[in-house]
Design a protein around this motif. Structure first.
Motif, PDB file in Angstrom:
ATOM      1  N   ASP A   1       0.819  -1.216   0.000  1.00 53.59           N
ATOM      2  CA  ASP A   1       0.000   0.000   0.000  1.00 53.59           C
ATOM      3  C   ASP A   1       0.855   1.270   0.000  1.00 53.59           C
ATOM      4  O   ASP A   1       0.394   2.337   0.423  1.00 53.59           O
ATOM      5  N   GLY A   2       2.092   1.176  -0.464  1.00 51.58           N
ATOM      6  CA  GLY A   2       2.966   2.337  -0.519  1.00 51.58           C
ATOM      7  C   GLY A   2       3.446   2.823   0.826  1.00 51.58           C
ATOM      8  O   GLY A   2       4.039   3.908   0.923  1.00 51.58           O
ATOM      9  N   SER A   3       3.224   2.032   1.891  1.00 54.55           N
ATOM     10  CA  SER A   3       3.565   2.456   3.254  1.00 54.55           C
ATOM     11  C   SER A   3       4.758   1.670   3.780  1.00 54.55           C
ATOM     12  O   SER A   3       4.689   0.436   3.907  1.00 54.55           O
ATOM     13  N   PRO A   4       5.855   2.350   4.115  1.00 50.46           N
ATOM     14  CA  PRO A   4       7.019   1.649   4.657  1.00 50.46           C
ATOM     15  C   PRO A   4       6.752   1.155   6.069  1.00 50.46           C
ATOM     16  O   PRO A   4       5.807   1.597   6.729  1.00 50.46           O
ATOM     17  N   PRO A   5       7.561   0.212   6.565  1.00 50.98           N
ATOM     18  CA  PRO A   5       7.429  -0.212   7.960  1.00 50.98           C
ATOM     19  C   PRO A   5       7.527   0.978   8.911  1.00 50.98           C
ATOM     20  O   PRO A   5       8.213   1.956   8.627  1.00 50.98           O
ATOM     21  N   ALA A   6       6.822   0.869  10.031  1.00 45.79           N
ATOM     22  CA  ALA A   6       6.831   1.928  11.046  1.00 45.79           C
ATOM     23  C   ALA A   6       7.696   1.483  12.221  1.00 45.79           C
ATOM     24  O   ALA A   6       7.523   0.375  12.748  1.00 45.79           O
ATOM     25  N   LEU A   7       8.629   2.330  12.622  1.00 46.66           N
ATOM     26  CA  LEU A   7       9.448   2.046  13.792  1.00 46.66           C
ATOM     27  C   LEU A   7       8.653   2.401  15.037  1.00 46.66           C
ATOM     28  O   LEU A   7       8.489   3.571  15.374  1.00 46.66           O
ATOM     29  N   THR A   8       8.166   1.393  15.729  1.00 45.68           N
ATOM     30  CA  THR A   8       7.357   1.638  16.918  1.00 45.68           C
ATOM     31  C   THR A   8       8.219   1.899  18.143  1.00 45.68           C
ATOM     32  O   THR A   8       7.731   2.410  19.156  1.00 45.68           O
TER      33      THR A   8
ATOM     34  N   ASP B   1       6.739  -2.285  13.024  1.00 44.46           N
ATOM     35  CA  ASP B   1       5.483  -2.759  12.434  1.00 44.46           C
ATOM     36  C   ASP B   1       5.752  -2.955  10.947  1.00 44.46           C
ATOM     37  O   ASP B   1       5.820  -1.994  10.176  1.00 44.46           O
ATOM     38  N   ALA B   2       5.949  -4.210  10.547  1.00 46.06           N
ATOM     39  CA  ALA B   2       6.423  -4.504   9.188  1.00 46.06           C
ATOM     40  C   ALA B   2       5.450  -4.034   8.113  1.00 46.06           C
ATOM     41  O   ALA B   2       5.864  -3.504   7.072  1.00 46.06           O
ATOM     42  N   PHE B   3       4.155  -4.238   8.331  1.00 46.67           N
ATOM     43  CA  PHE B   3       3.135  -3.866   7.353  1.00 46.67           C
ATOM     44  C   PHE B   3       2.050  -3.064   8.073  1.00 46.67           C
ATOM     45  O   PHE B   3       1.016  -3.617   8.477  1.00 46.67           O
ATOM     46  N   PRO B   4       2.266  -1.771   8.266  1.00 43.40           N
ATOM     47  CA  PRO B   4       1.389  -0.980   9.141  1.00 43.40           C
ATOM     48  C   PRO B   4      -0.050  -0.852   8.682  1.00 43.40           C
ATOM     49  O   PRO B   4      -0.924  -0.546   9.489  1.00 43.40           O
ATOM     50  N   THR B   5      -0.345  -1.080   7.397  1.00 44.36           N
ATOM     51  CA  THR B   5      -1.722  -0.921   6.922  1.00 44.36           C
ATOM     52  C   THR B   5      -2.587  -2.158   7.124  1.00 44.36           C
ATOM     53  O   THR B   5      -3.794  -2.112   6.877  1.00 44.36           O
TER      54      THR B   5
ATOM     55  N   VAL C   1      -4.977  -9.740  11.178  1.00 42.94           N
ATOM     56  CA  VAL C   1      -3.952 -10.362  10.332  1.00 42.94           C
ATOM     57  C   VAL C   1      -2.603 -10.347  11.048  1.00 42.94           C
ATOM     58  O   VAL C   1      -1.846 -11.323  11.007  1.00 42.94           O
ATOM     59  N   LYS C   2      -2.311  -9.241  11.723  1.00 43.08           N
ATOM     60  CA  LYS C   2      -1.037  -9.135  12.439  1.00 43.08           C
ATOM     61  C   LYS C   2      -0.944 -10.113  13.604  1.00 43.08           C
ATOM     62  O   LYS C   2       0.155 -10.486  14.015  1.00 43.08           O
ATOM     63  N   ALA C   3      -2.079 -10.515  14.137  1.00 43.98           N
ATOM     64  CA  ALA C   3      -2.088 -11.390  15.316  1.00 43.98           C
ATOM     65  C   ALA C   3      -2.058 -12.874  14.966  1.00 43.98           C
ATOM     66  O   ALA C   3      -1.912 -13.716  15.856  1.00 43.98           O
ATOM     67  N   THR C   4      -2.180 -13.213  13.674  1.00 44.63           N
ATOM     68  CA  THR C   4      -2.256 -14.607  13.240  1.00 44.63           C
ATOM     69  C   THR C   4      -1.009 -14.972  12.438  1.00 44.63           C
ATOM     70  O   THR C   4      -0.579 -14.213  11.568  1.00 44.63           O
ATOM     71  N   VAL C   5      -0.453 -16.129  12.712  1.00 41.13           N
ATOM     72  CA  VAL C   5       0.749 -16.589  12.004  1.00 41.13           C
ATOM     73  C   VAL C   5       0.353 -17.457  10.827  1.00 41.13           C
ATOM     74  O   VAL C   5      -0.322 -18.477  10.998  1.00 41.13           O
ATOM     75  N   MET C   6       0.756 -17.083   9.628  1.00 44.44           N
ATOM     76  CA  MET C   6       0.504 -17.919   8.469  1.00 44.44           C
ATOM     77  C   MET C   6       1.369 -19.176   8.529  1.00 44.44           C
ATOM     78  O   MET C   6       2.344 -19.237   9.290  1.00 44.44           O
TER      79      MET C   6
END
Length: 297
Positions: free
Chosen positions: A35-42, A236-240, A245-250
């Motif tokens: 989505d054009g959004s870089p990772p966010a440094l939390t 946060d690797a994929f902030p969007t 989705v972030k809480a589930t491991v593929m």
């Protein structure tokens, strides 16, 4: 030991003055980010003296504190992986001339350091010779345990390429983790990661997860959610993505060593055993020469 503690302390005590630069990175190469959004440094302490850099097939956020990337971003597709397999590897590590000279790693930092120069965006992912040459910039490199780099980590990289080929496309974020108050630094300059991660997102299935492995020789690794990765790495690797989705491991593929050919692919009839043996000997000699040069430099 004192120098190591001082460098680690600098990383821990850094301020968030690099936040503006992070946003700039999104504007220069948005196609490489979900989505054009870089990772966010939390963890704001990581964002001091950061510099976003774009290359043909990957982007990094470089840290002038650790003198390594904090992450490398890629968008792998079935076509890009197929193209990369046709590019012969030519090692050409080089200093990155963008950014302040005192905040960059130098080739001589790694000489006789005991560590490999480990790619974050792998050379094996690069779809052209030019892109592969760019992957050897030290802005894309961290000190890696040699056994880990050439064994488990190499297998993780290949597993992700295979997954991208199977699924059609993946967004990938790779980076180091620096933990504790006594992080080692080679030549007193370049911080050595305690762990390394590779986060992946499948946009077609809406699945995400990450490989997380200690930077050591024992072959340990675990699959974690993006939420867990954020807690460990401060990123946060994929902030969007939505929280669910972030809480589930593929279901990440088990890391395995692969050859360039497809598993079970039959050798062409005209390739007799003598031709195969000659090819394997040539590959072994090239690998031995490359490893000898790495051990020297």
């Amino acid at each position: 030991m004192r120098a190591r503690r001082l460098i680690a302390a600098a990383l821990v005590l850094a301020t968030s003055s690099g936040a503006a630069a992070i946003g700039e990175g999104a504007a220069t190469c948005p196609a490489l980010y979900l989505d054009g959004s870089p990772p966010a440094l939390t963890n704001a302490k990581l964002s001091a003296r950061t510099l976003p850099l774009c290359f043909d097939a990957y982007a990094v956020l470089h840290s002038g504190v650790s003198r390594t990337p904090l992450y490398a971003a890629e968008h792998l597709t079935r076509a890009s992986v197929a193209a990369a397999r046709r590019v012969d590897r030519e090692d050409a590590f080089h200093d990155e001339d963008r950014g302040p000279s005192d905040e960059r790693a130098r080739v001589e930092d790694y000489i006789r350091s005991g560590y490999d120069r480990g790619h974050m965006a792998p050379a094996g992912d690069m779809p052209t010779a030019e892109a592969q040459a760019q992957s050897f910039s030290l802005a894309n490199i961290v000190p890696q345990n040699r056994t880990f780099n050439r064994g488990l980590w190499s297998a993780i990289e290949e597993s992700v390429r295979r997954l991208a080929s199977q699924r059609g496309e993946l967004y990938v974020i790779t980076g180091p983790v620096f933990e504790g108050d006594s992080v080692e630094a080679i030549k007193g300059r370049v911080l050595v990661p305690t762990q390394i991660f590779k986060a992946v997102y499948d946009p077609k299935r809406g699945e995400a997860g990450a490989y997380l492995a200690p930077n050591r020789a024992d072959g340990a690794w675990r699959a974690v959610s993006l939420k867990t990765l954020n807690a460990v790495a401060g990123l946060d690797a994929f902030p969007t993505l939505p929280d669910r989705v972030k809480a589930t491991v593929m279901d990440l593929p088990e890391p395995r060593e692969f050859s360039r050919g497809e598993p079970g692919e039959a050798r062409r009839p005209e390739e007799g055993w003598q031709s195969w043996l000659k090819s394997e000997l040539f590959r072994a000699l090239r690998r031995a020469l490359r490893d000898a040069l790495r051990s020297i430099f």
